[in-house]
Motif scaffolding. Structure first.
Motif, PDB file in Angstrom:
ATOM      1  N   SER A 148      37.135   2.474 -77.607  1.00 24.41           N
ATOM      2  CA  SER A 148      38.094   1.477 -78.092  1.00 24.41           C
ATOM      3  C   SER A 148      38.311   1.613 -79.594  1.00 24.41           C
ATOM      4  O   SER A 148      39.442   1.522 -80.082  1.00 24.41           O
ATOM      5  CB  SER A 148      37.601   0.065 -77.763  1.00 24.41           C
ATOM      6  OG  SER A 148      37.476  -0.127 -76.375  1.00 24.41           O
ATOM      7  N   MET A 151      40.549   4.596 -80.165  1.00 27.71           N
ATOM      8  CA  MET A 151      41.950   4.333 -79.863  1.00 27.71           C
ATOM      9  C   MET A 151      42.606   3.456 -80.927  1.00 27.71           C
ATOM     10  O   MET A 151      43.757   3.680 -81.313  1.00 27.71           O
ATOM     11  CB  MET A 151      42.064   3.685 -78.485  1.00 27.71           C
ATOM     12  CG  MET A 151      41.633   4.587 -77.344  1.00 27.71           C
ATOM     13  SD  MET A 151      41.662   3.754 -75.738  1.00 27.71           S
ATOM     14  CE  MET A 151      43.411   3.468 -75.540  1.00 27.71           C
ATOM     15  N   TRP A 192      52.714   2.948 -65.906  1.00 24.49           N
ATOM     16  CA  TRP A 192      51.855   3.068 -67.084  1.00 24.49           C
ATOM     17  C   TRP A 192      50.621   2.163 -66.958  1.00 24.49           C
ATOM     18  O   TRP A 192      49.521   2.543 -67.364  1.00 24.49           O
ATOM     19  CB  TRP A 192      52.623   2.718 -68.353  1.00 24.49           C
ATOM     20  CG  TRP A 192      53.409   3.864 -68.895  1.00 24.49           C
ATOM     21  CD1 TRP A 192      54.751   4.042 -68.863  1.00 24.49           C
ATOM     22  CD2 TRP A 192      52.880   5.029 -69.548  1.00 24.49           C
ATOM     23  NE1 TRP A 192      55.107   5.232 -69.446  1.00 24.49           N
ATOM     24  CE2 TRP A 192      53.987   5.856 -69.880  1.00 24.49           C
ATOM     25  CE3 TRP A 192      51.598   5.449 -69.881  1.00 24.49           C
ATOM     26  CZ2 TRP A 192      53.830   7.080 -70.533  1.00 24.49           C
ATOM     27  CZ3 TRP A 192      51.445   6.665 -70.535  1.00 24.49           C
ATOM     28  CH2 TRP A 192      52.544   7.462 -70.852  1.00 24.49           C
ATOM     29  N   VAL A 196      46.916   3.773 -67.192  1.00 26.94           N
ATOM     30  CA  VAL A 196      45.915   3.351 -68.170  1.00 26.94           C
ATOM     31  C   VAL A 196      44.708   2.735 -67.463  1.00 26.94           C
ATOM     32  O   VAL A 196      43.551   2.987 -67.836  1.00 26.94           O
ATOM     33  CB  VAL A 196      46.537   2.361 -69.174  1.00 26.94           C
ATOM     34  CG1 VAL A 196      45.460   1.771 -70.081  1.00 26.94           C
ATOM     35  CG2 VAL A 196      47.604   3.057 -70.015  1.00 26.94           C
ATOM     36  N   SER A 197      44.958   1.941 -66.431  1.00 23.24           N
ATOM     37  CA  SER A 197      43.856   1.315 -65.685  1.00 23.24           C
ATOM     38  C   SER A 197      42.978   2.367 -65.018  1.00 23.24           C
ATOM     39  O   SER A 197      41.740   2.256 -65.020  1.00 23.24           O
ATOM     40  CB  SER A 197      44.405   0.350 -64.633  1.00 23.24           C
ATOM     41  OG  SER A 197      45.167  -0.676 -65.238  1.00 23.24           O
ATOM     42  N   LEU A 199      42.529   5.429 -66.010  1.00 25.00           N
ATOM     43  CA  LEU A 199      41.763   6.113 -67.052  1.00 25.00           C
ATOM     44  C   LEU A 199      40.572   5.257 -67.496  1.00 25.00           C
ATOM     45  O   LEU A 199      39.441   5.761 -67.620  1.00 25.00           O
ATOM     46  CB  LEU A 199      42.660   6.428 -68.241  1.00 25.00           C
ATOM     47  CG  LEU A 199      41.961   7.078 -69.440  1.00 25.00           C
ATOM     48  CD1 LEU A 199      41.331   8.404 -69.040  1.00 25.00           C
ATOM     49  CD2 LEU A 199      42.937   7.271 -70.598  1.00 25.00           C
ATOM     50  N   VAL A 200      40.809   3.968 -67.719  1.00 30.19           N
ATOM     51  CA  VAL A 200      39.718   3.076 -68.139  1.00 30.19           C
ATOM     52  C   VAL A 200      38.643   3.012 -67.059  1.00 30.19           C
ATOM     53  O   VAL A 200      37.434   3.061 -67.356  1.00 30.19           O
ATOM     54  CB  VAL A 200      40.264   1.670 -68.452  1.00 30.19           C
ATOM     55  CG1 VAL A 200      39.121   0.689 -68.696  1.00 30.19           C
ATOM     56  CG2 VAL A 200      41.186   1.710 -69.665  1.00 30.19           C
ATOM     57  N   THR A 331      41.336  10.746 -73.660  1.00 31.23           N
ATOM     58  CA  THR A 331      41.704   9.411 -74.140  1.00 31.23           C
ATOM     59  C   THR A 331      42.777   9.495 -75.221  1.00 31.23           C
ATOM     60  O   THR A 331      43.783   8.776 -75.183  1.00 31.23           O
ATOM     61  CB  THR A 331      40.460   8.693 -74.692  1.00 31.23           C
ATOM     62  OG1 THR A 331      39.482   8.574 -73.655  1.00 31.23           O
ATOM     63  CG2 THR A 331      40.824   7.302 -75.194  1.00 31.23           C
ATOM     64  N   MET A 334      46.172  10.681 -73.828  1.00 31.16           N
ATOM     65  CA  MET A 334      46.845   9.619 -73.073  1.00 31.16           C
ATOM     66  C   MET A 334      47.454   8.600 -74.025  1.00 31.16           C
ATOM     67  O   MET A 334      48.579   8.114 -73.805  1.00 31.16           O
ATOM     68  CB  MET A 334      45.838   8.942 -72.139  1.00 31.16           C
ATOM     69  CG  MET A 334      46.453   7.930 -71.195  1.00 31.16           C
ATOM     70  SD  MET A 334      47.530   8.711 -69.960  1.00 31.16           S
ATOM     71  CE  MET A 334      47.784   7.329 -68.832  1.00 31.16           C
ATOM     72  N   GLU A 335      46.736   8.277 -75.081  1.00 27.22           N
ATOM     73  CA  GLU A 335      47.269   7.336 -76.059  1.00 27.22           C
ATOM     74  C   GLU A 335      48.495   7.914 -76.760  1.00 27.22           C
ATOM     75  O   GLU A 335      49.472   7.205 -77.006  1.00 27.22           O
ATOM     76  CB  GLU A 335      46.198   6.991 -77.087  1.00 27.22           C
ATOM     77  CG  GLU A 335      46.622   5.911 -78.080  1.00 27.22           C
ATOM     78  CD  GLU A 335      45.507   5.491 -79.015  1.00 27.22           C
ATOM     79  OE1 GLU A 335      45.673   4.476 -79.708  1.00 27.22           O
ATOM     80  OE2 GLU A 335      44.470   6.174 -79.056  1.00 27.22           O
ATOM     81  N   PHE A 338      51.436   7.649 -74.412  1.00 25.15           N
ATOM     82  CA  PHE A 338      51.939   6.282 -74.364  1.00 25.15           C
ATOM     83  C   PHE A 338      52.726   5.949 -75.630  1.00 25.15           C
ATOM     84  O   PHE A 338      53.760   5.282 -75.578  1.00 25.15           O
ATOM     85  CB  PHE A 338      50.777   5.300 -74.194  1.00 25.15           C
ATOM     86  CG  PHE A 338      51.205   3.862 -74.151  1.00 25.15           C
ATOM     87  CD1 PHE A 338      51.807   3.352 -73.021  1.00 25.15           C
ATOM     88  CD2 PHE A 338      51.022   3.024 -75.241  1.00 25.15           C
ATOM     89  CE1 PHE A 338      52.221   2.021 -72.973  1.00 25.15           C
ATOM     90  CE2 PHE A 338      51.422   1.704 -75.206  1.00 25.15           C
ATOM     91  CZ  PHE A 338      52.025   1.194 -74.068  1.00 25.15           C
TER      92      PHE A 338
END
Length: 367
Positions: A148, A151, A192, A196-197, A199-200, A331, A334-335, A338
């Motif tokens: 976190s 990111m 999306w 994201v879910s 991936l988390v 991570t 992916m960010e 997005f």
């Protein structure tokens, strides 16, 4: 833009980039600490046997006679704390530098405050990791907290870089204040959210695997212990109210519970791959977003290959570290994807006065 403001933004741009890189390093050092069983190399926190530097055996024996000093493991643990502390100083510097700009339109002040809150929570999780003796729930949350921070640092860097780009590439009066991101706001779509879910979830499963020492609970691939559906104890493997108190170094779960954790991580990887392919297929014709999602897919397939290699080669240290680095790369990619989607201007939303701003955003994402 006033010269002092631009200078502050330039410093913030450098600091947030340095923070992103250093956070990735802290995550890797944390993984190394865990893999060499040094997580409890110091039995107390924030010092080591009550000292800021690792003491000698005689002092350690007086301080904690029940925990013999292992110098190598103690230094590894303290190295992790030193680097993490330096990262905290960078966060404080970012907040201090950006404080006077917090009310400026387009400045991500809330993101910097969120970063400060998360880094403070990370410090607390670091303490609990030691005092609760590697309790898997805390270890997993500590890993997710580190990602976190990563990111937030990267998002802050992108926002500040865009702010500088949009204000120096052309006169400020060409940009309406309502379009500081140079594109109209977009509502998050379901695909999306699922991406994201997924991936988390997979990152959390990875943390649960490593905190319960389930990395080699399955031997062989694609089967597990020569079976397609091995014996698993899912209820025990995902029992989230484990007793606080025992030393969880090397784990406390039995073999079937660890097998369940490992297999769920494999299924999570499969689910994530399907979702990422769907995302890429949906946006493959959108130039910048399609390229960014292709980067995500490359990171994903490399990560899968590293995971398989870890199983087949019995989790060597260097390969396990590469797998952690792969999670960091996945991570961040992916960010970035997005970000590119969020900043992709639509033709319907571009007004004549905002055309140059939209062009800057598109160029910024395509770099």
């Amino acid at each position: 833009m006033p010269h002092s403001t631009e200078r502050r933004l330039q410093w913030l741009k450098r600091l947030t980039l340095a923070g992103t890189v250093l956070t990735a390093l802290v995550i890797l050092v944390g993984a190394w600490t865990r893999l060499v069983d040094a997580g409890l190399g110091c039995p107390d926190w924030p010092g080591c046997y009550g000292r800021l530097l690792v003491p000698d055996n005689e002092y350690a024996a007086l301080r904690h006679p029940d925990v013999p000093l292992e110098p190598f493991k103690a230094w590894v643990e303290m190295a992790h704390r030193y680097v993490a502390s330096f990262l905290g100083l960078i966060v404080l510097s970012v907040v201090a530098l950006g404080w006077s700009l917090r009310k400026r339109p387009g400045f991500p002040g809330k993101v910097s405050i969120a970063l400060l809150i998360v880094i403070l929570l990370q410090g607390a999780f670091g303490a609990f990791t030691v005092t609760l003796k590697l309790w898997p729930q805390v270890v997993t949350l500590h890993l997710l907290g580190g990602l976190s921070v990563l990111m937030l640092f990267f998002w802050l860097h992108l926002r500040i870089r865009l702010s500088l780009t949009s204000r120096t590439s052309f006169p400020i009066n060409h940009i309406s204040t309502s379009t500081s991101d140079a594109s109209s706001p977009k509502t998050i779509n379901v695909l999306w959210v699922i991406g994201v879910s997924a991936l988390v979830l997979q990152l959390a499963l990875g943390g649960w695997v490593t905190s319960n020492y389930a990395g080699i609970a399955c031997q062989g691939f694609p089967t597990c212990n020569t079976q397609w559906w091995p014996e698993m104890d899912i209820s025990e493997g995902f029992h989230l109210t484990q007793t606080v108190g025992p030393n969880y170094l090397h784990g406390q779960l039995h073999a079937d519970a660890r097998t369940a954790i490992h297999m769920m991580h494999r299924f999570g990887a499969l689910l994530l791959g399907i979702v990422l392919l769907a995302l890429w297929w949906r946006y493959r014709t959108a130039a910048s977003v399609g390229r960014a999602l292709m980067l995500v897919l490359i990171a994903y397939f490399v990560q899968v290959a590293l995971g398989i290699a870890n199983v087949l080669l019995w989790l060597p240290l260097w390969l396990a570290l590469l797998h952690t680095a792969g999670a960091v790369a996945l991570t961040l990619s992916m960010e970035w994807a997005f970000w590119c989607w969020k900043r992709q201007p639509s033709q319907q939303s571009i007004e004549v006065n905002d055309l140059k701003a939209a062009q800057v955003t598109f160029t910024h994402c395509s770099k």
